[in-house]
Design a protein around this motif. Structure first.
Motif: not given
Length: 327
Positions: A21-26, A73-74, A84-94
């Motif tokens: 799962p997306h670490r910043p979101l988690v 979302l994570a 996946r890299r674009l998804g990671w950046w979008m998740g980080t923005v959120v």
């Protein structure tokens, strides 16, 4: 003479995430979960009020809502197989946007003791209001990118994929419903026409003033319309629609009719359509200045029609699937 036997469809399985799962979101979700405990303590021991409600209630509701949003979302991003890299950046923005929103909410409400939304009373209040609005649109844009990505990605089986797509689409629409609150009320418009300025712009209540009698916990108005209801339901489609898909996977272990992808996908689409209809219904109800707990005859008729249509379509899907399974 040879006989053929139909092979029963394989049992669907719960999805396994190919990536962590997306670490910043988690991290933001966990931090908000811990902060929720602080908020509960504040609600219990801080006796200050704001607009007739305990001062910690609004931040507490946002803490819980944001924690669920980030965690969901994570999980969705962990299912990605493309870009996946674009998804990671979008998740980080959120994640960054949610963290900033929460700092502003706690700072404005709990620390400053000031009304959060619609408050243009001082330059500081207006600045906080404008930063929050800009951050929300940034979060919305990032989630839109994720939604477009997952529209062309294929995580899990068909029913799960469509539940995620429909959840993201419904959530994006639900977030936009918040714009309905940022309109001048008749009293505010009169004041602006008279003086050229107004300390408060917008309201979540329709037909009554904000801060009146409300439902327990949510605070939704019990005397007039409340635009927060449709907004809330829309935002949390992110969790509820995928939960329907996951629940159908579990039910398929007992009911063979749900094992093929087709019937579960149709039921997910039906559930998402019904949920979208419910969002529109409660928003229409609020716009007419009608409280959720005091529905009119037209509202009850609309709800009954929506419920009947949902049941009829769901039964049709199941009966057709059952005939197919028996062939």
């Amino acid at each position: 003479m040879t006989t053929t036997t139909s092979v029963p469809p394989a049992l669907p399985t719960l999805p396994s995430s190919p990536h962590r799962p997306h670490r910043p979101l988690v991290a933001v979700s966990i931090a908000l979960a811990v902060l929720t405990l602080v908020g509960i303590g504040g609600a219990l021991f801080d006796d200050r009020d704001l607009l007739g409600h305990p001062i910690w209630m609004k931040p507490l509701k946002f803490m819980i809502s944001f924690a669920l949003y980030c965690a969901t979302l994570a999980w969705m991003l962990s299912l990605q197989t493309k870009a996946r890299r674009l998804g990671w950046w979008m998740g980080t923005v959120v994640a960054a946007g949610v963290a900033a929103e929460m700092v502003l909410i706690v700072g404005q409400v709990v620390v400053r003791g000031r009304q959060l939304h619609f408050n243009m009373s001082t330059p500081a209040d207006k600045l906080i209001h404008d930063i929050m609005a800009g951050t929300v649109y940034l979060i919305w844009a990032a989630v839109l990118v994720v939604a477009i990505q997952l529209l062309f990605d294929k995580p899990g089986d068909k029913a799960l994929r469509w539940s995620i797509r429909l959840a993201l689409g419904t959530t994006l629409g639900g977030m936009l419903l918040g714009n309905l609150m940022f309109r001048a009320t008749p009293a505010q418009q009169t004041a602006m026409d008279t003086t050229g300025s107004e300390d408060f712009f917008g309201a979540h209540s329709v037909g009554v003033e904000d801060g009146g009698p409300g439902m327990p916990i949510t605070g939704w108005s019990t005397e007039g319309g409340d635009l927060r209801i449709g907004h809330f339901l829309g935002v949390h489609a992110l969790q509820l629609i995928p939960l329907l898909a996951l629940g159908l996977i579990l039910l398929a272990r007992r009911y063979a009719v749900l094992r093929p992808e087709g019937p579960r996908t149709a039921l997910v689409a039906t559930g998402a359509a019904a949920y979208g209809g419910l969002i529109l219904l409660v928003t229409w109800q609020a716009e007419r200045g009608e409280s959720l707990v005091h529905p009119s005859g037209s509202t009850l008729l609309a709800f009954g029609s929506l419920l009947s249509a949902t049941i009829l379509v769901s039964l049709t899907v199941l009966l057709r699937a059952r005939r197919t399974t028996l062939v």
